[in-house]
Design a protein around this motif. Structure first.
Motif, short mmCIF file in Angstrom:
data_model
loop_
_atom_site.label_atom_id
_atom_site.label_comp_id
_atom_site.label_asym_id
_atom_site.label_seq_id
_atom_site.Cartn_x
_atom_site.Cartn_y
_atom_site.Cartn_z
N MET A 1 32.56 45.10 -33.12
CA MET A 1 30.99 45.44 -32.84
C MET A 1 30.29 46.33 -32.68
N ASP A 2 29.25 46.17 -32.42
CA ASP A 2 27.56 47.13 -32.43
C ASP A 2 27.40 47.77 -31.14
N LEU A 3 26.97 48.87 -30.97
CA LEU A 3 27.12 49.03 -30.01
C LEU A 3 25.19 49.89 -29.83
N TYR A 4 24.62 49.89 -28.85
CA TYR A 4 22.58 49.25 -29.56
C TYR A 4 22.40 50.68 -27.60
N ILE A 5 22.69 51.52 -28.19
CA ILE A 5 22.27 52.76 -26.25
C ILE A 5 20.45 53.45 -26.92
N TYR A 6 20.30 52.68 -25.70
CA TYR A 6 18.90 53.75 -25.26
C TYR A 6 18.48 54.34 -24.45
N TYR A 7 17.89 55.04 -23.97
CA TYR A 7 17.48 56.25 -23.41
C TYR A 7 16.25 56.52 -23.14
N GLN A 8 15.60 57.37 -22.51
CA GLN A 8 14.25 58.15 -22.59
C GLN A 8 14.37 59.59 -22.42
N VAL A 9 13.59 60.25 -23.22
CA VAL A 9 13.30 61.62 -23.27
C VAL A 9 12.02 61.88 -23.29
N LYS A 10 11.49 63.24 -22.70
CA LYS A 10 10.25 63.86 -22.87
C LYS A 10 9.92 64.01 -23.57
N ASP A 11 8.25 63.67 -24.45
CA ASP A 11 7.97 63.98 -25.24
C ASP A 11 8.46 65.77 -26.02
N ALA A 12 8.28 66.68 -24.31
CA ALA A 12 8.66 67.90 -24.71
C ALA A 12 10.10 68.77 -25.37
N ASP A 13 10.50 67.41 -25.40
CA ASP A 13 12.62 67.48 -25.44
C ASP A 13 12.87 66.88 -27.14
N THR A 14 11.74 66.50 -27.46
CA THR A 14 12.04 65.50 -28.44
C THR A 14 12.91 66.15 -29.73
N ALA A 15 12.34 67.38 -29.93
CA ALA A 15 12.91 68.20 -30.71
C ALA A 15 14.66 68.99 -30.72
N GLN A 49 9.27 58.45 -24.54
CA GLN A 49 9.78 58.00 -25.35
C GLN A 49 10.88 57.12 -25.51
N THR A 50 11.21 56.03 -26.15
CA THR A 50 11.78 55.37 -25.52
C THR A 50 13.00 55.33 -27.24
N TRP A 51 14.52 56.29 -26.82
CA TRP A 51 15.16 56.25 -28.28
C TRP A 51 16.45 54.86 -28.03
N MET A 52 16.41 54.95 -29.67
CA MET A 52 17.62 54.23 -29.14
C MET A 52 18.70 54.83 -30.99
N GLU A 53 20.38 54.94 -30.22
CA GLU A 53 21.53 54.84 -31.28
C GLU A 53 21.43 53.53 -31.28
N VAL A 54 21.74 53.44 -32.78
CA VAL A 54 23.27 52.55 -33.14
C VAL A 54 24.15 52.61 -33.50
N TYR A 55 25.01 52.00 -33.47
CA TYR A 55 26.55 51.79 -34.55
C TYR A 55 27.25 51.00 -34.53
N ALA A 56 27.27 50.55 -35.46
CA ALA A 56 27.21 49.43 -36.12
C ALA A 56 28.97 49.30 -36.86
N ALA A 57 29.90 47.99 -36.41
CA ALA A 57 31.00 48.16 -36.96
C ALA A 57 32.04 49.26 -36.68
N THR A 58 32.57 49.11 -34.47
CA THR A 58 32.63 49.98 -34.55
C THR A 58 34.86 50.42 -34.02
N PRO A 59 35.23 50.75 -34.57
CA PRO A 59 36.54 50.65 -34.02
C PRO A 59 37.23 50.60 -32.63
N ALA A 60 38.39 50.08 -32.91
CA ALA A 60 38.78 49.87 -31.14
C ALA A 60 39.12 51.52 -30.91
N GLY A 61 38.03 51.69 -29.61
CA GLY A 61 38.49 52.84 -28.75
C GLY A 61 37.07 54.24 -29.40
N PHE A 62 36.65 53.28 -30.51
CA PHE A 62 35.10 54.19 -30.29
C PHE A 62 34.28 54.43 -29.00
N ALA A 63 34.06 53.37 -27.80
CA ALA A 63 33.37 54.01 -27.34
C ALA A 63 33.69 54.73 -26.00
#
Length: 95
Positions: A1-15, A49-63
């Motif tokens: 299974m692949d996980l897609y996690i998205y969230y927002q971040v203030k421009d000032a906090d991106t670095a 800004q909207t950011w996304m982390e992608v984790y492909a082919a995750t093993p059991a227990g990865f979440a």
């Protein structure tokens, strides 16, 4: 299974957020053998800004491992609102 996690971040906090997410993903890739990506929408709205982390082919227990890694990295200090997780599975294997 692949996980897609998205969230927002203030421009000032991106670095600061990037400085926390990149090593976190590198450690997850090393320890769990997953392919990680960090993406963002090209435009910002109302200073967010909207950011996304992608984790492909995750093993059991990865979440659970990801949740622990996010906590250790302190990502909530730089995100605005909740992290939203979407789970996808392959319909057909790649050849």
């Amino acid at each position: 299974m692949d996980l897609y996690i998205y969230y927002q971040v203030k421009d000032a906090d991106t670095a600061s957020l990037r400085a926390a997410v990149v090593p976190m993903q590198a450690e997850l890739a090393r320890s769990h053998g997953v392919a990680c990506q960090l993406k963002r929408r090209p435009e910002a709205r109302d200073g967010l800004q909207t950011w996304m982390e992608v984790y492909a082919a995750t093993p059991a227990g990865f979440a659970a491992a990801l949740d622990n890694a996010v906590e250790r990295a302190g990502l909530s200090a730089w995100t605005s609102g909740a992290r939203h997780t979407e789970v996808f599975t392959d319909l057909e294997p790649c050849v």
